[in-house]
Design a protein around this motif. Structure first.
Motif, PDB file in Angstrom:
ATOM      1  N   ASP A   1      14.006 -54.661 -65.064  1.00 18.55           N
ATOM      2  CA  ASP A   1      15.335 -54.639 -64.446  1.00 18.55           C
ATOM      3  C   ASP A   1      16.306 -55.490 -65.264  1.00 18.55           C
ATOM      4  O   ASP A   1      17.484 -55.141 -65.416  1.00 18.55           O
ATOM      5  CB  ASP A   1      15.264 -55.157 -63.004  1.00 18.55           C
ATOM      6  CG  ASP A   1      14.491 -54.189 -62.098  1.00 18.55           C
ATOM      7  OD1 ASP A   1      14.029 -53.141 -62.592  1.00 18.55           O
ATOM      8  OD2 ASP A   1      14.333 -54.494 -60.914  1.00 18.55           O
TER       9      ASP A   1
ATOM     10  N   ALA B   1      13.369 -41.213 -64.402  1.00 15.82           N
ATOM     11  CA  ALA B   1      13.465 -42.665 -64.603  1.00 15.82           C
ATOM     12  C   ALA B   1      13.122 -43.022 -66.041  1.00 15.82           C
ATOM     13  O   ALA B   1      12.157 -42.516 -66.604  1.00 15.82           O
ATOM     14  CB  ALA B   1      12.514 -43.385 -63.643  1.00 15.82           C
TER      15      ALA B   1
ATOM     16  N   ARG C   1      20.062 -51.504 -50.179  1.00 10.68           N
ATOM     17  CA  ARG C   1      19.472 -51.673 -51.501  1.00 10.68           C
ATOM     18  C   ARG C   1      20.487 -51.665 -52.648  1.00 10.68           C
ATOM     19  O   ARG C   1      20.410 -52.507 -53.543  1.00 10.68           O
ATOM     20  CB  ARG C   1      18.427 -50.583 -51.719  1.00 10.68           C
ATOM     21  CG  ARG C   1      17.871 -50.608 -53.107  1.00 10.68           C
ATOM     22  CD  ARG C   1      16.636 -49.785 -53.295  1.00 10.68           C
ATOM     23  NE  ARG C   1      16.141 -50.116 -54.616  1.00 10.68           N
ATOM     24  CZ  ARG C   1      14.904 -50.063 -54.997  1.00 10.68           C
ATOM     25  NH1 ARG C   1      13.988 -49.695 -54.155  1.00 10.68           N
ATOM     26  NH2 ARG C   1      14.546 -50.401 -56.220  1.00 10.68           N
TER      27      ARG C   1
ATOM     28  N   ASP D   1      18.229 -48.576 -58.430  1.00  7.54           N
ATOM     29  CA  ASP D   1      16.785 -48.646 -58.636  1.00  7.54           C
ATOM     30  C   ASP D   1      16.310 -50.015 -59.092  1.00  7.54           C
ATOM     31  O   ASP D   1      15.118 -50.324 -58.977  1.00  7.54           O
ATOM     32  CB  ASP D   1      16.353 -47.628 -59.708  1.00  7.54           C
ATOM     33  CG  ASP D   1      16.386 -46.213 -59.175  1.00  7.54           C
ATOM     34  OD1 ASP D   1      16.377 -46.048 -57.946  1.00  7.54           O
ATOM     35  OD2 ASP D   1      16.431 -45.280 -59.992  1.00  7.54           O
TER      36      ASP D   1
ATOM     37  N   GLN E   1       7.365 -37.871 -57.250  1.00  6.88           N
ATOM     38  CA  GLN E   1       7.158 -38.803 -58.342  1.00  6.88           C
ATOM     39  C   GLN E   1       5.948 -38.360 -59.180  1.00  6.88           C
ATOM     40  O   GLN E   1       5.122 -37.573 -58.734  1.00  6.88           O
ATOM     41  CB  GLN E   1       6.978 -40.217 -57.803  1.00  6.88           C
ATOM     42  CG  GLN E   1       8.083 -40.582 -56.786  1.00  6.88           C
ATOM     43  CD  GLN E   1       8.395 -42.064 -56.697  1.00  6.88           C
ATOM     44  OE1 GLN E   1       8.439 -42.776 -57.686  1.00  6.88           O
ATOM     45  NE2 GLN E   1       8.617 -42.524 -55.481  1.00  6.88           N
TER      46      GLN E   1
ATOM     47  N   PHE F   1       6.781 -43.074 -60.824  1.00  7.73           N
ATOM     48  CA  PHE F   1       8.245 -43.084 -60.902  1.00  7.73           C
ATOM     49  C   PHE F   1       8.749 -41.657 -60.835  1.00  7.73           C
ATOM     50  O   PHE F   1       8.020 -40.704 -61.107  1.00  7.73           O
ATOM     51  CB  PHE F   1       8.728 -43.764 -62.200  1.00  7.73           C
ATOM     52  CG  PHE F   1       8.659 -45.259 -62.129  1.00  7.73           C
ATOM     53  CD1 PHE F   1       9.653 -45.984 -61.498  1.00  7.73           C
ATOM     54  CD2 PHE F   1       7.577 -45.944 -62.658  1.00  7.73           C
ATOM     55  CE1 PHE F   1       9.574 -47.364 -61.396  1.00  7.73           C
ATOM     56  CE2 PHE F   1       7.490 -47.321 -62.551  1.00  7.73           C
ATOM     57  CZ  PHE F   1       8.501 -48.031 -61.924  1.00  7.73           C
ATOM     58  N   TYR F   2      10.033 -41.536 -60.499  1.00 11.81           N
ATOM     59  CA  TYR F   2      10.661 -40.220 -60.528  1.00 11.81           C
ATOM     60  C   TYR F   2      10.750 -39.751 -61.982  1.00 11.81           C
ATOM     61  O   TYR F   2      10.894 -40.571 -62.895  1.00 11.81           O
ATOM     62  CB  TYR F   2      12.059 -40.287 -59.910  1.00 11.81           C
ATOM     63  CG  TYR F   2      12.027 -40.550 -58.423  1.00 11.81           C
ATOM     64  CD1 TYR F   2      11.754 -39.520 -57.531  1.00 11.81           C
ATOM     65  CD2 TYR F   2      12.244 -41.818 -57.911  1.00 11.81           C
ATOM     66  CE1 TYR F   2      11.721 -39.759 -56.158  1.00 11.81           C
ATOM     67  CE2 TYR F   2      12.203 -42.061 -56.547  1.00 11.81           C
ATOM     68  CZ  TYR F   2      11.939 -41.027 -55.673  1.00 11.81           C
ATOM     69  OH  TYR F   2      11.893 -41.260 -54.324  1.00 11.81           O
TER      70      TYR F   2
END
Lengths: 437, 437, 437, 437
Positions: free
Chosen positions: A171, A424, A113, A62, A397, A420-421
């Motif tokens: 991140d 998360a 990804r 992610d 989400q 967001f999910y």
């Protein structure tokens, strides 16, 4: 958690909503050139304290490497502005079309990804060269007349870049959470806060309201169309939930008792062994971008999944707000708060500025709502590749509102829908309580 | 694949085995200090062409970042030599004990192996500082009298470092295989080879042989004790299997027909979608550390799993040799070949040097054997942490013999037992055919 | 665990090995027909105590439903004997070729192994009809002259069926282990045993021995060719390791300390949370096919993986025997013990029958050896589909010897090589200690 | 797909909604006893065509064995009605409390859901005994006065049992889909249908509507409170999407082009290799509970995930309806259609009964909506274990409306909210198109 005297229902009359503050986003001519460079420079400045190693690693699928973010946002301008719009533009490196495409199937295939951290070449220096190459070309393009449709894409590109500025920070924080040395990104700005007032409930009158974006200012497609919603009377807490309050939930066995949890949430708690917010360390400490620190009990709790936010709310006898409830209140409040510009990179305790009403709506932490991220009535994604920007993610989400300490101030507005999910929790995400009137 | 005239059985009489060449490994005094620094410098030199980004990434749990290798081998000397042996030694950073321990449970816990690429700090510069710190202390230690037991650990540490030198190369190659740009580590040294002679079988007389290490020279614990084995008469191919030969297998449907494969191998082929050696690219090209190249049909095939080596052998009407078969022949041959010192970092076609007999036994590619990696009769691991070096891995792995183009020449010997899981193929691993006489 | 007086090395002279007892396996004519029906009836008798539900479920991919076993062994005769050998034979149901093929790629595709429990139709009654159909056809075939090659396949089919008889029992036990009611397959036959003698070591002289099958009697292809092996002097324990001894290992922290374990074994222990043998229940109880029982301290420990057997041996200062060591001793002993014919379906304590030497070699539990399951020198699988029977599994598995309480007596012999992955523990598998002399 | 003449907006005036048909659900006295037995007998009748084997297997974690369903619904009455409400009630088997609890953490732990197929004992006969035991006790309880709160729980239990009746059918269909023999549950009732009329759009006026349950009739907690919603003008297709229409989507490359799909949906399509609805077989055939059949082009397409329904709608230039849109229309229509009582167990083509307006709203297939399964404003789950019935699942699922060919007629109503994860497709789930006016 006690409720002190209810504010009278109706204190937030949607008719009196104040206009949202002027967003300093130029939309044409030389202003756009200057604004372009301001936003672009802010991105590179974020990477200044980082080593090439820091810029390269990817800590989970992610999240993305800093280097990738810096390249991808440039790819966006190259692909959607320069290639179609600047005659004679020479692509910096044809392989970047594949390497730095995120998810635009219409543009072509993408590098896997989860493996973005494995592309060690180009390195950060070449990526900076790439940025300069794109910026020079953009300057050429912006020195002439730019048709409005192209201006609109450039503006979208700048908001896109601001989104990635926030992701660079979150991140990186997730990456540093994997390092037992708890590295420092920037030294701490500001100290712990003062005790915050007790939670108070602010009543809001139901009825027919309008939410969503309308008007000439920039907004993402998913913020519109503006439309009517019917709400029941409800109440919002005047401030965010704090670390101290969340600690009570943990101490009360919150993570050990299924009755507080959504079924899917309880599964996640057990599978991943969650015992508290993801940034909480042992001994009352917390991981921050200034390194390991003592937890501030008055600061808003952060790095919560929606499951945790929901479980806390249920335990507290309350619930999460819907995004419509949140927006009708936020629309009446000024957009100010602890944004990325404070350089704190961490939520701070509510400061007493003599304000009344519902506070802390903007900045500090994104506020989980109970609303699924769905299209508003009448929503249609744009044609072409840019139609993939938002619409295709409208499944599974939840909406978050208000921005965080990693969001650029100019990037946020009351109608802004982040998503967001529900599991998360690497974003600066927290919650505000709501309840039925 | 045809067998040209069989060599007469018995051509390799184990009694006539030549002594293995002098291993230039000092074992005491100033010689040891010089040798120490030579080996250490070879490690850092390997990282010279690499950027900080290259040194950081980890492409799979089995591989490690260059930076980690450079730190871990230093940790070895710090932990097993300097801490117990150099009075007043100041540990460089206490957290390294955790960060750079590989698998020594006796020493303590270890940072999660699959996440080694996430430790961006310390960076490569600090790791170089760490190395200098350790080297300076080792120089102090080696300037005085060193008891033989300590010399033995230092010697082990240097062989350990050479193992990691090889892994630095193979792990880097795997990392670069993830990059569609096919990065260049070092420009190609040497070009494609000449056509190789047809495969010939060399017969070897069975009977009671001895294998395994004995004597004063260095060997890993798993190479001994020297012991008797009974072998039937057998034959070995005089050279390694080439790309051209392996291409025949592929073209003949080798990866589509289960009858050539061990059951576990067939499962792996299907699950991972294998269609050829891992480094083979489309259009007859191959990934090398000099970038994308045309495949040399005469060069030994490499990056094979044991399953692929076994399937090829079965398809060819032959089999893999056992490690004992390999060793009794290799013990009679000089240890020379295409090692890391050639700077080719790739196997090369057999060169006609007027030699006779079984050739290419050393260097180029590790040769898969059919032998499970098991203890020799009478084997006991050493006491203490160093007992974890080899013994605990004696399950589920197969023995490979002979070294590769990434192995230091001084590191290899006829008794050397390398071992990997049968599905591993990121090493320079290939095969030589064997068959019953 | 103490060693009482060593038997003098050489007590087992391989030259004096007694011939293995006559295996009552007819090989021609009417004898074969009778023997065929005896073996077939034994299979169906095993299913007598089971409900249709019991016969249907599959508890893991490695295990199969009773119903599937009963059908598959019939498919074997249909496919390899009746179709090629009985003119005019009418296949019972063409879909069975796909449904009940286990792993013979040469015959065709197979129904997905992990989903065998989902084939509820045909039910157990139709499978019994299938068996009768096959048996009637086999009776017709055996009523005439049968060429020796066909007799050999029939004999193989009967040994194959006996293997599945054992698997029916062990797979059922695994299935019942998933049921908290601990169902009873058959009421207990026999009670707990008497205290067993202390462990004693029996010395065996090394030198050149021969192992493997030779001669006219039936053996699986993997038991040959008979060949020479060189062994060092070694010692074997005179009996199997008991529950009481294994309990000492558990109590001593055996499952909490990595130093006893192979690296792969330690990973498995942690991932699966193993804390003792798989059939051990809380409170000193154990799951048996007679339901929940008190553990007999004197009975051989069972349901061990090879990792556990190896760790125990290491903890006890000993090791597992190699298969050659085991066989040279077993070849001198009569094939008798606690086999399936006792109807105990559980290992029992060593009974004092006045015997001397190495005891309990046959029956009770399969004994893990340290030997990888590899081809013997000169081994070649047969041509055709039956070549898939054994050869393709010669990777990643270890050899077990001696049979268990679920093995038919007539099915076992000193040369018999059973094989399982080292983490398997649903078989009746235990261990005997060995050590260097 | 063409739109024939739009119906005038406003044709569905929510004020004129007809009362929903009398639900034949007794709520007191002897009526309740009779109704209880009717519902209970319907459950066992569903299992009549099944073998013990059919009743035992579980084909995936989401599905359960028939036997488990039959036991679990009895456990519900035992736990929530008999234990608290019938003095002297003797529990049938204490272990059933653990074995047949589905997900009520408040009641205690549960047997692992994915392993329900491994509980071969109790068998189907004992489960039938269990049902008789519970029914006899319920008859005793219902022969006396029953307080209204208990009646309410019994009524809930009967609706609960009807839900499991539907799941027995859909879970069985999934199980049979794993069997290459395509077993027959019941012989086909009825044949293929006549051609259906072209798709027509029916306009509905927006504005303030009310949805949700109110009144004395039974409804699940999640259907209330009744509340206002504001809708824009919209249009609904007059019938369900057919196989022929869905075939056009498939033929047009629907499963190969990402632009039709939600991002999460596209991932699922690729990971699972979807190429059409789950029940579609090769050669225009389809798996039904009457075995393998030719696909009826006029029948509603079924066994779609929400992702597929959404992608089809997008491809067709339309969208899925929201649950509110669906309900305001459905509330005006009689509850009739192809329910389980037709014994077809398969959707059928729309039959021309001279009706006008929006048809096929009930029965045949559940209609996916675009609405997340969320609490209605003011929703609170009941206290105690029964509060776990619905509320804790309000995350990550979407609402489906209208019932299917496996739903009992008396079980459905316009306010009924079914919910599944968007990737689920083993239910009889299809779609109706909607679009903005």
């Amino acid at each position: 958690m006690r409720s002190s005297g209810l504010a009278p229902p109706g204190v937030y009359d949607p008719e009196t909503r104040t206009p949202r503050p002027e967003v300093p986003m130029a939309t044409h001519g030389a202003d756009l050139a200057a604004h372009y460079q301001t936003v672009r420079d802010a991105s590179t400045a974020l990477a200044d304290p980082l080593s090439p190693e820091d810029c390269t690693a990817q800590s989970m699928p992610d999240a993305s490497p800093t280097k990738w973010h810096l390249a991808h946002v440039s790819w966006f301008f190259e692909t959607f502005v320069l290639e179609p719009g600047l005659p004679g533009y020479a692509v910096f490196d044809p392989s970047y079309r594949f390497l730095f495409n995120s998810y635009y199937n219409t543009v072509g295939d993408q590098y896997a990804r989860p493996e973005r951290g494995l592309v060690t070449r180009p390195g950060i220096d070449e990526v900076r060269d790439y940025r300069r190459h794109v910026d020079a070309a953009m300057a050429r393009l912006l020195s002439g007349a730019v048709p409005p449709e192209r201006c609109a894409v450039i503006e979208l590109g700048l908001h896109h870049e601001q989104q990635h500025q926030e992701l660079m920070i979150t991140d990186l924080k997730h990456l540093f959470s994997k390092n037992p040395l708890c590295p420092v990104y920037r030294e701490r700005v500001g100290g712990p806060g003062d005790p915050v007032p007790e939670l108070e409930w602010q009543g809001v009158a139901g009825g027919l309201h309008e939410i969503g974006h309308a008007g000439p200012d920039f907004a993402f497609d998913n913020e519109g169309p503006r439309h009517k919603v019917h709400l029941e009377d409800f109440e919002l807490a005047q401030r965010l939930v704090t670390n101290a309050e969340y600690q009570e939930f943990v101490d009360d066995g919150g993570y050990a008792e299924p009755e507080h949890w959504l079924s899917d949430g309880w599964s996640v708690v057990q599978e991943r062994g969650w015992q508290g917010p993801s940034s909480w360390l042992e001994d009352g400490e917390v991981q921050t971008l200034a390194g390991r620190e003592t937890r501030d009990p008055n600061a808003p709790v952060t790095h919560l999944s929606a499951y945790e936010a929901d479980a806390f709310a249920r335990w507290a006898g309350a619930r999460l707000p819907t995004e419509a409830e949140w927006e009708v209140v936020a629309a009446t409040r000024p957009v100010k708060g602890n944004f990325v510009e404070t350089q704190r990179f961490h939520p701070r305790a509510l400061e007493d500025e003599g304000d009344d009403g519902v506070l802390q709506l903007f900045g500090d932490v994104w506020e989980w709502t109970s609303s699924a991220y769905s299209p508003y009535p009448g929503y249609h994604p744009p044609d072409g590749a840019l139609g993939e920007y938002n619409g295709k993610f409208m499944a599974n989400q939840l909406v978050l509102r208000g921005g965080s300490c990693a969001t650029p101030n100019a990037h946020i507005r009351p109608t802004y829908r982040n998503f967001f999910y529900p599991d998360a929790r690497w974003q600066f995400s927290g919650l505000r309580l709501a309840r039925d009137a």
